[in-house]
Design a protein around this motif. Structure first.
Motif, PDB file in Angstrom:
ATOM      1  N   ASP A  64       1.476  -0.791   0.170  1.00  0.00           N
ATOM      2  CA  ASP A  64      -0.143  -0.334  -0.337  1.00  0.00           C
ATOM      3  C   ASP A  64       0.973   1.198   0.007  1.00  0.00           C
TER       4      ASP A  64
ATOM      5  N   ASN B  49      -2.944   2.725   6.369  1.00  0.00           N
ATOM      6  CA  ASN B  49      -2.773   1.714   5.945  1.00  0.00           C
ATOM      7  C   ASN B  49      -2.014   0.007   6.348  1.00  0.00           C
TER       8      ASN B  49
ATOM      9  N   ASP C  78      -2.804  -3.760  -1.933  1.00  0.00           N
ATOM     10  CA  ASP C  78      -3.541  -2.180  -2.334  1.00  0.00           C
ATOM     11  C   ASP C  78      -4.079  -1.668  -4.108  1.00  0.00           C
TER      12      ASP C  78
ATOM     13  N   LEU D 226      -7.079  -4.795  -1.231  1.00  0.00           N
ATOM     14  CA  LEU D 226      -7.859  -3.808  -0.582  1.00  0.00           C
ATOM     15  C   LEU D 226      -8.069  -2.836  -0.819  1.00  0.00           C
ATOM     16  N   SER D 227      -9.140  -2.072  -0.656  1.00  0.00           N
ATOM     17  CA  SER D 227      -9.216  -0.681  -1.660  1.00  0.00           C
ATOM     18  C   SER D 227      -9.870   0.397  -1.359  1.00  0.00           C
TER      19      SER D 227
ATOM     20  N   LYS E 160     -11.975  -0.855   2.452  1.00  0.00           N
ATOM     21  CA  LYS E 160     -11.482   0.101   3.458  1.00  0.00           C
ATOM     22  C   LYS E 160     -12.015   1.188   3.829  1.00  0.00           C
TER      23      LYS E 160
END
Length: 133
Positions: free
Chosen positions: A9, A14, A53, A82-83, A105
Motif C-alpha cells: 500500500d 493503511n 492495494d 484492499l481498496s 477500506k
C-alpha cells in the motif's frame, strides 16, 4: 500458524492498520509502498498471503497481481485486494486478474483477520497435499 504476509500500500497508515490487526496471530509481516518494491520482495522471499492495494503510483494493484499470477514460482500465493474503491467494476477486475478476495477500506478488523487466517490455512493445506502427490 507461522506465515509470511506482504502488505502492499502506498499509504503508511493503511500498512500500519493492517499490521496492527494481524500482529496478534504472530505472522511475519513485510511491506512495500509501491508495486515495483512489492515485486522485488516477492522475488526475494516466500509469502503465504499478499494484501494488495489497487491505487498506487507506479504499478497499480491489478498490474502487480497479473505479474505475480504469471510467475510459476508465485502464482499460488493468495492475493486479497484492499481498496477504498467499492464499484462492481473494480471488484470484478480484482477477481479477473487473479485476486482471491476483496476487502473494502477502512477494514473491519475481524473480517481482515478471518480472511487472512482462512487463506493462509488453505495455502498450507494445498502445499501439504502437493508434497504428498
Amino acid at each position: 500458524m507461522s506465515a509470511n504476509i506482504l502488505i502492499v500500500d502506498d499509504t503508511p497508515k493503511n500498512i500500519q492498520m493492517a499490521m496492527n490487526i494481524l500482529k496478534s496471530e504472530g505472522y511475519k509481516m513485510f511491506y512495500a509502498k509501491s508495486g515495483k518494491a512489492a515485486l522485488k520482495l516477492i522475488d526475494e522471499n516466500s509469502f503465504d498471503l499478499i494484501l494488495l492495494d489497487i491505487m498506487m503510483p507506479d504499478l497499480d494493484g491489478y498490474a502487480v497481481c497479473k505479474i505475480i499470477k504469471e510467475s510459476s514460482k508465485n502464482c499460488k500465493i493468495p492475493i486479497i485486494f484492499l481498496s477504498g474503491k467499492e464499484s462492481s467494476n473494480d471488484i470484478e477486475l480484482a477477481y479477473e486478474c487473479g485476486g482471491i478476495d476483496y476487502v473494502v477500506k477502512p477494514f473491519i478488523s475481524i473480517e481482515l483477520l478471518t480472511k487472512a487466517r482462512n487463506y493462509i490455512k488453505l495455502k498450507k493445506l494445498e502445499e501439504m497435499q502437493s508434497e504428498r502427490e
